[in-house]
Scaffold this motif. Structure first.
Motif, PDB file in Angstrom:
ATOM      1  N   UNK A   1       0.831  -1.201   0.000  1.00  0.00           N
ATOM      2  CA  UNK A   1       0.000   0.000   0.000  1.00  0.00           C
ATOM      3  C   UNK A   1       0.873   1.263   0.000  1.00  0.00           C
ATOM      4  N   UNK A   2       1.684   1.419  -1.018  1.00  0.00           N
ATOM      5  CA  UNK A   2       2.522   2.611  -1.127  1.00  0.00           C
ATOM      6  C   UNK A   2       1.676   3.789  -1.595  1.00  0.00           C
ATOM      7  N   UNK A   3       1.634   4.850  -0.789  1.00  0.00           N
ATOM      8  CA  UNK A   3       0.828   6.035  -1.119  1.00  0.00           C
ATOM      9  C   UNK A   3       1.699   7.249  -1.419  1.00  0.00           C
ATOM     10  N   UNK A   4       3.003   7.044  -1.562  1.00  0.00           N
ATOM     11  CA  UNK A   4       3.932   8.160  -1.691  1.00  0.00           C
ATOM     12  C   UNK A   4       3.997   8.740  -3.089  1.00  0.00           C
ATOM     13  N   UNK A   5       3.470   9.945  -3.276  1.00  0.00           N
ATOM     14  CA  UNK A   5       3.547  10.614  -4.573  1.00  0.00           C
ATOM     15  C   UNK A   5       4.985  10.968  -4.927  1.00  0.00           C
ATOM     16  N   UNK A   6       5.859  11.031  -3.929  1.00  0.00           N
ATOM     17  CA  UNK A   6       7.262  11.338  -4.177  1.00  0.00           C
ATOM     18  C   UNK A   6       8.096  10.121  -4.513  1.00  0.00           C
ATOM     19  N   UNK A   7       7.491   8.947  -4.509  1.00  0.00           N
ATOM     20  CA  UNK A   7       8.221   7.727  -4.869  1.00  0.00           C
ATOM     21  C   UNK A   7       8.189   7.548  -6.380  1.00  0.00           C
ATOM     22  N   UNK A   8       9.037   6.638  -6.888  1.00  0.00           N
ATOM     23  CA  UNK A   8       9.055   6.375  -8.328  1.00  0.00           C
ATOM     24  C   UNK A   8       8.188   5.167  -8.684  1.00  0.00           C
ATOM     25  N   UNK A   9       7.217   4.891  -7.874  1.00  0.00           N
ATOM     26  CA  UNK A   9       6.262   3.817  -8.100  1.00  0.00           C
ATOM     27  C   UNK A   9       5.303   4.206  -9.236  1.00  0.00           C
ATOM     28  N   UNK A  10       4.602   3.223  -9.772  1.00  0.00           N
ATOM     29  CA  UNK A  10       3.606   3.448 -10.804  1.00  0.00           C
ATOM     30  C   UNK A  10       2.495   4.362 -10.286  1.00  0.00           C
ATOM     31  N   UNK A  11       2.180   5.420 -11.030  1.00  0.00           N
ATOM     32  CA  UNK A  11       1.220   6.414 -10.561  1.00  0.00           C
ATOM     33  C   UNK A  11      -0.187   5.834 -10.408  1.00  0.00           C
ATOM     34  N   UNK A  12      -0.587   4.956 -11.292  1.00  0.00           N
ATOM     35  CA  UNK A  12      -1.910   4.351 -11.163  1.00  0.00           C
ATOM     36  C   UNK A  12      -1.993   3.499  -9.902  1.00  0.00           C
ATOM     37  N   UNK A  13      -0.902   2.817  -9.560  1.00  0.00           N
ATOM     38  CA  UNK A  13      -0.885   2.016  -8.335  1.00  0.00           C
ATOM     39  C   UNK A  13      -0.989   2.915  -7.106  1.00  0.00           C
ATOM     40  N   UNK A  14      -0.262   4.034  -7.106  1.00  0.00           N
ATOM     41  CA  UNK A  14      -0.324   4.957  -5.967  1.00  0.00           C
ATOM     42  C   UNK A  14      -1.744   5.495  -5.795  1.00  0.00           C
ATOM     43  N   UNK A  15      -2.383   5.873  -6.889  1.00  0.00           N
ATOM     44  CA  UNK A  15      -3.752   6.398  -6.798  1.00  0.00           C
ATOM     45  C   UNK A  15      -4.717   5.340  -6.277  1.00  0.00           C
ATOM     46  N   UNK A  16      -4.559   4.102  -6.729  1.00  0.00           N
ATOM     47  CA  UNK A  16      -5.424   3.035  -6.242  1.00  0.00           C
ATOM     48  C   UNK A  16      -5.164   2.760  -4.762  1.00  0.00           C
ATOM     49  N   UNK A  17      -3.902   2.803  -4.353  1.00  0.00           N
ATOM     50  CA  UNK A  17      -3.581   2.609  -2.938  1.00  0.00           C
ATOM     51  C   UNK A  17      -4.198   3.703  -2.083  1.00  0.00           C
ATOM     52  N   UNK A  18      -4.139   4.926  -2.552  1.00  0.00           N
ATOM     53  CA  UNK A  18      -4.758   6.027  -1.804  1.00  0.00           C
ATOM     54  C   UNK A  18      -6.270   5.836  -1.715  1.00  0.00           C
TER      55      UNK A  18
END
Length: 254
Positions: free
Chosen positions: A33-50
């Protein structure tokens, strides 16, 4: 695996929770559940986690987060911010129902605040820089502007790096002792010469108590030592990983 917020009995009646890495869709070094917008993770994954984080704590609420900069600045919020227009600050407070305040951490100390009687809540990110310069004090001051009474406030300290995992050098220790000689109590002998182990959770709890907070609760959960449950910047660094995820701590009004 579902998102499983850690809730505090003293905050019953308020939507809140300390979340870890369980229940998210990110993969690789950001798995979970990575929610970090400052990470280099996939943006769609971050939005879904949030989205999943909000749904687990307060469905229908609007998430409000900051661009955290290790400051002692706190802001009062009345509406969500666009992702690219988040204030540069490290704490936020509100008296508006329907908002869900979010603080991101990966070893630093998340603190959730509530004066339920006044209908005021807050959340702070206390890394060592923010902790020593007074981010929790700034949060209390902003809550008081909205009608809170610090003697009624419950402050809950969530998962953070523990003393056993937090090695610092002598210069770090001297910085805290120069601010207050009594801060010596928060350091234990290190495993290596010229180093010490810092109890940042106890330090933040002390700052809250000294400021007159009515009730302070500390979970005692070590982010560094529990890789399956929590993200940790220091653990990722020690492993030589190229990035790290962030977990979120949330609080709002019904």
């Amino acid at each position: 695996m579902n998102v499983r917020p850690i809730r505090i009995a003293a905050l019953d009646g308020l939507p809140h929770g300390f979340l870890g890495r369980e229940g998210g869709v990110s993969e690789g070094i950001h798995a979970g559940l990575n929610v970090g917008l400052g990470s280099d993770d996939d943006r769609d994954a971050i939005r879904e986690n949030r989205r999943r984080a909000v749904a687990a704590v307060a469905p229908g609420h609007k998430l409000v987060t900051l661009h955290q900069v290790h400051s002692s600045d706190a802001v009062a919020v009345t509406a969500p911010y666009p992702d690219d227009a988040r204030p540069h600050a490290d704490a936020l407070v509100t008296d508006r129902p329907g908002l869900l305040l979010g603080i991101l951490t990966a070893d630093c100390v998340p603190v959730l605040f509530a004066d339920a009687a006044a209908g005021v809540v807050g959340a702070a990110h206390a890394g060592w820089k923010g902790a020593i310069t007074g981010v929790t004090d700034a949060t209390l001051a902003e809550m008081e502007k909205l009608g809170a009474d610090r003697a009624r406030i419950v402050a809950a300290i969530g998962p953070c790096i523990a003393r056993a995992s937090y090695e610092v050098d002598e210069g770090f220790v001297r910085r805290f002792e120069a601010d207050d000689p009594a801060n010596e109590r928060f350091f234990a002998d290190g495993r290596r010469p010229g180093h010490a182990q810092f109890d940042i959770e106890a330090y933040v709890a002390h700052r809250l108590g000294a400021a007159g907070v009515g009730r302070v609760i500390a979970l005692g959960e070590d982010t560094y030592a529990q890789p399956e449950r929590f993200f940790s910047f220091r653990r990722a660094t020690h492993r030589g990983e190229t990035g790290y995820g962030r977990q979120i701590s949330l609080i709002g009004l019904p």
